[in-house]
Design a protein around this motif. Structure first.
Motif, PDB file in Angstrom:
ATOM      1  N   GLN A   1       0.831  -1.192   0.000  1.00  0.00           N
ATOM      2  CA  GLN A   1       0.000   0.000   0.000  1.00  0.00           C
ATOM      3  C   GLN A   1       0.868   1.246   0.000  1.00  0.00           C
ATOM      4  O   GLN A   1       2.046   1.212   0.311  1.00  0.00           O
ATOM      5  CB  GLN A   1      -0.897   0.022   1.242  1.00  0.00           C
ATOM      6  N   VAL A   2       0.253   2.344  -0.368  1.00  0.00           N
ATOM      7  CA  VAL A   2       0.931   3.636  -0.288  1.00  0.00           C
ATOM      8  C   VAL A   2       0.185   4.500   0.721  1.00  0.00           C
ATOM      9  O   VAL A   2      -0.998   4.329   0.963  1.00  0.00           O
ATOM     10  CB  VAL A   2       0.958   4.338  -1.663  1.00  0.00           C
ATOM     11  N   GLN A   3       0.922   5.428   1.307  1.00  0.00           N
ATOM     12  CA  GLN A   3       0.324   6.406   2.213  1.00  0.00           C
ATOM     13  C   GLN A   3       0.188   7.715   1.452  1.00  0.00           C
ATOM     14  O   GLN A   3       1.097   8.115   0.707  1.00  0.00           O
ATOM     15  CB  GLN A   3       1.192   6.597   3.453  1.00  0.00           C
ATOM     16  N   LEU A   4      -0.942   8.374   1.639  1.00  0.00           N
ATOM     17  CA  LEU A   4      -1.276   9.553   0.850  1.00  0.00           C
ATOM     18  C   LEU A   4      -1.621  10.720   1.759  1.00  0.00           C
ATOM     19  O   LEU A   4      -2.404  10.551   2.711  1.00  0.00           O
ATOM     20  CB  LEU A   4      -2.461   9.239  -0.067  1.00  0.00           C
ATOM     21  N   VAL A   5      -1.069  11.897   1.448  1.00  0.00           N
ATOM     22  CA  VAL A   5      -1.355  13.108   2.216  1.00  0.00           C
ATOM     23  C   VAL A   5      -1.681  14.229   1.240  1.00  0.00           C
ATOM     24  O   VAL A   5      -0.843  14.595   0.401  1.00  0.00           O
ATOM     25  CB  VAL A   5      -0.164  13.507   3.098  1.00  0.00           C
ATOM     26  N   GLU A   6      -2.881  14.788   1.369  1.00  0.00           N
ATOM     27  CA  GLU A   6      -3.321  15.863   0.482  1.00  0.00           C
ATOM     28  C   GLU A   6      -3.047  17.236   1.092  1.00  0.00           C
ATOM     29  O   GLU A   6      -2.975  17.384   2.319  1.00  0.00           O
ATOM     30  CB  GLU A   6      -4.833  15.755   0.201  1.00  0.00           C
ATOM     31  N   SER A   7      -2.920  18.227   0.216  1.00  0.00           N
ATOM     32  CA  SER A   7      -2.782  19.616   0.637  1.00  0.00           C
ATOM     33  C   SER A   7      -3.263  20.517  -0.488  1.00  0.00           C
ATOM     34  O   SER A   7      -3.494  20.042  -1.612  1.00  0.00           O
ATOM     35  CB  SER A   7      -1.328  19.931   0.990  1.00  0.00           C
ATOM     36  N   GLY A   8      -3.409  21.802  -0.160  1.00  0.00           N
ATOM     37  CA  GLY A   8      -3.745  22.778  -1.191  1.00  0.00           C
ATOM     38  C   GLY A   8      -5.180  23.259  -1.182  1.00  0.00           C
ATOM     39  O   GLY A   8      -5.541  24.148  -1.954  1.00  0.00           O
ATOM     40  N   GLY A   9      -6.006  22.676  -0.321  1.00  0.00           N
ATOM     41  CA  GLY A   9      -7.387  23.120  -0.257  1.00  0.00           C
ATOM     42  C   GLY A   9      -7.502  24.504   0.365  1.00  0.00           C
ATOM     43  O   GLY A   9      -6.527  25.058   0.880  1.00  0.00           O
TER      44      GLY A   9
END
Length: 127
Positions: A1-9
């Protein structure tokens, strides 16, 4: 699996633009199809856009086609969603996802193909 972190909202006026980013960790990131989904309050999660592992193939929801662009940088392990001409109905929590399947299977299976999910980043578009 990969770990995902969003930003920019963030908060933006109708007609404005935002660029969302998704940082992935994991050695096999390059083989995953990547996608963006969104969920508005009181609504089910819906597909926004997806991109193949090579970056050559993309797919978009009808509601965002022509306004949003998905891209990826495999060296940096990043996925982006450029959102232009934003509308109040685009307001939602935007979630990055990864699918450890080939592109064809991702298109057929849709959301069920995506096994890794981020926490999301909030986008609010004011009228």
């Amino acid at each position: 699996q990969v770990q995902l972190v969003e930003s920019g909202g963030g908060l933006v006026q109708a007609g404005g633009s935002l660029r969302l980013s998704c940082a992935a960790s994991g050695r096999t990131f390059s083989r995953y199809a990547m996608g963006w989904f969104r969920q508005a309050p009181g609504k089910e999660r819906e597909f926004v856009a997806a991109i193949s592992w090579s970056g050559v193939s993309t797919d978009y929801a009808r509601s965002v086609k022509g306004r949003f662009t998905i891209s990826r940088d495999k060296d940096k392990k990043m996925v982006y969603l450029q959102m232009n001409s934003l509308k109040p109905e685009d307001t939602a929590l935007y979630i990055c996802a990864a699918a450890d399947v080939n592109w064809g299977e991702a298109l057929v299976r849709g959301e069920s193909a995506f096994g890794s999910w981020g926490q999301g980043t909030q986008v609010t578009v004011s009228s």
